[in-house]
Scaffold this motif. Structure first.
Motif, mmCIF file in Angstrom:
data_model
loop_
_atom_site.group_PDB
_atom_site.id
_atom_site.type_symbol
_atom_site.label_atom_id
_atom_site.label_comp_id
_atom_site.label_asym_id
_atom_site.label_seq_id
_atom_site.Cartn_x
_atom_site.Cartn_y
_atom_site.Cartn_z
ATOM 1 N N TYR A 11 6.823 -12.958 -4.723
ATOM 2 C CA TYR A 11 8.179 -13.106 -4.194
ATOM 3 C C TYR A 11 8.241 -14.361 -3.333
ATOM 4 C CZ TYR A 11 8.621 -8.264 -5.657
ATOM 5 O OH TYR A 11 8.630 -7.126 -6.386
ATOM 6 N N PRO A 12 9.387 -15.016 -3.280
ATOM 7 C CA PRO A 12 9.529 -16.228 -2.468
ATOM 8 C C PRO A 12 9.211 -15.956 -1.011
ATOM 9 C CG PRO A 12 11.391 -15.953 -3.948
ATOM 10 C CD PRO A 12 10.615 -14.687 -4.004
ATOM 11 N N SER A 39 -3.131 -3.124 -9.213
ATOM 12 C CA SER A 39 -3.194 -1.667 -9.293
ATOM 13 C C SER A 39 -4.589 -1.147 -8.956
ATOM 14 C CB SER A 39 -2.783 -1.199 -10.692
ATOM 15 O OG SER A 39 -2.867 0.208 -10.790
ATOM 16 N N ASP A 40 -5.615 -1.784 -9.522
ATOM 17 C CA ASP A 40 -6.986 -1.328 -9.272
ATOM 18 C C ASP A 40 -7.413 -1.620 -7.834
ATOM 19 O OD1 ASP A 40 -7.252 -0.328 -11.804
ATOM 20 O OD2 ASP A 40 -8.320 -2.077 -12.600
ATOM 21 N N PHE A 41 -6.949 -2.743 -7.291
ATOM 22 C CA PHE A 41 -7.305 -3.050 -5.906
ATOM 23 C C PHE A 41 -6.628 -2.064 -4.963
ATOM 24 C CE2 PHE A 41 -7.211 -6.206 -2.193
ATOM 25 C CZ PHE A 41 -8.546 -5.979 -1.882
ATOM 26 N N ALA A 42 -5.409 -1.685 -5.282
ATOM 27 C CA ALA A 42 -4.720 -0.681 -4.468
ATOM 28 C C ALA A 42 -5.499 0.633 -4.475
ATOM 29 C CB ALA A 42 -3.301 -0.458 -4.992
ATOM 30 N N THR A 43 -5.962 1.047 -5.650
ATOM 31 C CA THR A 43 -6.784 2.263 -5.746
ATOM 32 C C THR A 43 -8.032 2.127 -4.900
ATOM 33 O OG1 THR A 43 -5.998 2.781 -7.977
ATOM 34 C CG2 THR A 43 -8.116 3.722 -7.322
ATOM 35 N N ALA A 44 -8.670 0.971 -4.979
ATOM 36 C CA ALA A 44 -9.889 0.738 -4.207
ATOM 37 C C ALA A 44 -9.642 0.877 -2.709
ATOM 38 C CB ALA A 44 -10.447 -0.654 -4.511
ATOM 39 N N LEU A 45 -8.439 0.523 -2.277
ATOM 40 C CA LEU A 45 -8.090 0.574 -0.856
ATOM 41 C C LEU A 45 -7.478 1.909 -0.443
ATOM 42 C CD1 LEU A 45 -6.531 -2.988 -0.506
ATOM 43 C CD2 LEU A 45 -8.815 -2.257 0.204
ATOM 44 N N GLY A 46 -7.280 2.788 -1.424
ATOM 45 C CA GLY A 46 -6.732 4.096 -1.114
ATOM 46 C C GLY A 46 -5.234 4.107 -0.918
ATOM 47 N N THR A 47 -4.538 3.178 -1.583
ATOM 48 C CA THR A 47 -3.082 3.141 -1.493
ATOM 49 C C THR A 47 -2.498 2.997 -2.891
ATOM 50 O OG1 THR A 47 -1.214 2.138 -0.297
ATOM 51 C CG2 THR A 47 -2.874 0.630 -1.183
ATOM 52 N N SER A 48 -1.196 2.876 -2.983
ATOM 53 C CA SER A 48 -0.547 2.723 -4.282
ATOM 54 C C SER A 48 -0.269 1.259 -4.572
ATOM 55 C CB SER A 48 0.767 3.500 -4.310
ATOM 56 O OG SER A 48 1.696 2.935 -3.406
ATOM 57 N N ALA A 49 -0.112 0.943 -5.848
ATOM 58 C CA ALA A 49 0.199 -0.431 -6.235
ATOM 59 C C ALA A 49 1.544 -0.862 -5.648
ATOM 60 C CB ALA A 49 0.219 -0.561 -7.753
ATOM 61 N N SER A 50 2.505 0.053 -5.611
ATOM 62 C CA SER A 50 3.818 -0.297 -5.067
ATOM 63 C C SER A 50 3.738 -0.592 -3.577
ATOM 64 C CB SER A 50 4.819 0.826 -5.339
ATOM 65 O OG SER A 50 4.404 2.044 -4.754
ATOM 66 N N ARG A 51 2.935 0.177 -2.862
ATOM 67 C CA ARG A 51 2.780 -0.071 -1.425
ATOM 68 C C ARG A 51 2.088 -1.406 -1.175
ATOM 69 N NH1 ARG A 51 4.938 1.128 3.311
ATOM 70 N NH2 ARG A 51 5.174 3.266 2.561
ATOM 71 N N LEU A 52 1.024 -1.672 -1.935
ATOM 72 C CA LEU A 52 0.337 -2.949 -1.773
ATOM 73 C C LEU A 52 1.274 -4.098 -2.086
ATOM 74 C CD1 LEU A 52 -2.192 -4.581 -1.189
ATOM 75 C CD2 LEU A 52 -2.928 -4.204 -3.559
ATOM 76 N N SER A 53 2.148 -3.921 -3.057
ATOM 77 C CA SER A 53 3.104 -4.966 -3.408
ATOM 78 C C SER A 53 4.033 -5.277 -2.232
ATOM 79 C CB SER A 53 3.932 -4.529 -4.627
ATOM 80 O OG SER A 53 4.903 -5.499 -4.947
ATOM 81 N N THR A 54 4.464 -4.240 -1.513
ATOM 82 C CA THR A 54 5.356 -4.488 -0.369
ATOM 83 C C THR A 54 4.630 -5.243 0.734
ATOM 84 O OG1 THR A 54 4.885 -2.383 0.790
ATOM 85 C CG2 THR A 54 6.651 -2.384 -0.855
ATOM 86 N N TYR A 55 3.319 -5.027 0.843
ATOM 87 C CA TYR A 55 2.538 -5.797 1.821
ATOM 88 C C TYR A 55 2.424 -7.249 1.381
ATOM 89 C CZ TYR A 55 0.896 -1.234 3.573
ATOM 90 O OH TYR A 55 0.810 0.037 4.080
ATOM 91 N N ASN A 57 4.411 -8.980 -0.500
ATOM 92 C CA ASN A 57 5.637 -9.770 -0.505
ATOM 93 C C ASN A 57 6.285 -9.851 0.868
ATOM 94 O OD1 ASN A 57 7.306 -7.425 -0.155
ATOM 95 N ND2 ASN A 57 7.284 -7.064 -2.371
ATOM 96 N N GLY A 58 5.637 -9.252 1.869
ATOM 97 C CA GLY A 58 6.123 -9.370 3.232
ATOM 98 C C GLY A 58 7.222 -8.409 3.606
ATOM 99 N N LYS A 59 7.586 -7.503 2.702
ATOM 100 C CA LYS A 59 8.649 -6.545 3.016
ATOM 101 C C LYS A 59 8.187 -5.501 4.023
ATOM 102 C CE LYS A 59 11.323 -6.889 -1.263
ATOM 103 N NZ LYS A 59 11.869 -6.149 -2.433
ATOM 104 N N THR A 60 6.890 -5.202 3.994
ATOM 105 C CA THR A 60 6.306 -4.222 4.916
ATOM 106 C C THR A 60 5.043 -4.819 5.502
ATOM 107 O OG1 THR A 60 7.126 -2.438 3.501
ATOM 108 C CG2 THR A 60 5.487 -1.849 5.170
ATOM 109 N N THR A 61 4.799 -4.558 6.762
ATOM 110 C CA THR A 61 3.586 -5.065 7.414
ATOM 111 C C THR A 61 2.539 -3.957 7.482
ATOM 112 O OG1 THR A 61 4.878 -6.587 8.778
ATOM 113 C CG2 THR A 61 2.634 -6.092 9.510
ATOM 114 N N PRO A 62 1.364 -4.176 6.925
ATOM 115 C CA PRO A 62 0.331 -3.141 6.969
ATOM 116 C C PRO A 62 -0.293 -3.035 8.349
ATOM 117 C CG PRO A 62 -0.576 -5.123 6.021
ATOM 118 C CD PRO A 62 0.901 -5.385 6.213
ATOM 119 N N ALA A 63 -0.957 -1.925 8.581
ATOM 120 C CA ALA A 63 -1.717 -1.780 9.815
ATOM 121 C C ALA A 63 -2.843 -2.807 9.830
ATOM 122 C CB ALA A 63 -2.287 -0.376 9.916
#
Length: 214
Positions: A11-12, A39-55, A57-63
């Motif tokens: 995302y821009p 998708s596989d990296f998200a699994t490795a981190l214990g999260t979902s691909a959609s959640r990782l995507s929001t991180y 693209n800057g829409k959500t800030t991870p801990a």
């Protein structure tokens, strides 16, 4: 035509502050280091691909802990592969391929080879433990998932390290006996280590021993 956004930043980056762009760049670098799909990296981190995507693209800030974990695991996967060590992910993939070929003998060889690589890694480079802290994809068979997880957890505990969360498994609904040549099922049960039998997995301690294993 508007320019296409870089592949590692889907995302821009308009209206993003410096800290957010730095965080996004760090996550993208972790993904590249891992050699995995998002998708596989998200699994490795214990999260979902959609959640990782929001991180990403800057829409959500991870801990902060998530960000640091992503950077560390990406780095550890890259370094482990460069040194020729299997990771939890590559071991699970190898088991899945063997099971697809209906080759349980090769699947067992792969899970033990992965275990031996983990043993060597923890003995020689425990700073790369993140390559096995990464949660692997399913092998496609619950009993093999449990065997891989339990062997990995046992190696971490033997090394005096906390076992990753993915290695904590519930007992199998039905006992699984991995029979050995010229050995009946009852003997296999009797010769299985307690830390495996309590999960409903039965394999002789002798069949778990391979060169390089402790």
């Amino acid at each position: 035509m508007a320019p296409t956004a870089p592949l590692d930043r889907p995302y821009p980056a308009q209206n993003q502050d410096t800290d957010t762009r730095t965080l996004i760049d760090g996550l993208n670098q972790a993904l590249r280091d891992s050699g995995l799909t998002q998708s596989d990296f998200a699994t490795a981190l214990g999260t979902s691909a959609s959640r990782l995507s929001t991180y990403r693209n800057g829409k959500t800030t991870p801990a902060a802990t998530f960000y640091l974990r992503a950077r560390r695991i990406g780095h550890c996967l890259r370094e482990a592969y460069s040194l020729g060590w299997m990771s939890s992910i590559r071991t699970a993939d190898a088991i899945a391929e063997a099971l697809d070929d209906d080759d349980n003998t090769w699947a067992l060889k792969m899970v033990l080879q992965g275990r031996d690589h983990l043993h060597a890694l923890l003995s020689e480079r425990d700073d790369l433990a993140g390559a096995w802290e990464a949660a692997p994809p399913s092998t496609g068979a619950t009993q093999w998932d449990v065997l891989l997880a339990t062997l990995a957890g046992h190696e971490f505990e033997a090394a005096g390290l906390r076992a990753p969360a993915w290695t904590q498994c519930a007992p199998l609904a039905s006992p699984w006996v991995i029979e050995s040549a010229r050995t009946d099922a009852e003997t296999v049960r009797e010769q299985t280590p307690a830390w495996l039998s309590q999960l409903g997995v039965f394999i002789r301690a002798h069949d778990l021993a391979t060169q390089g294993a402790g």
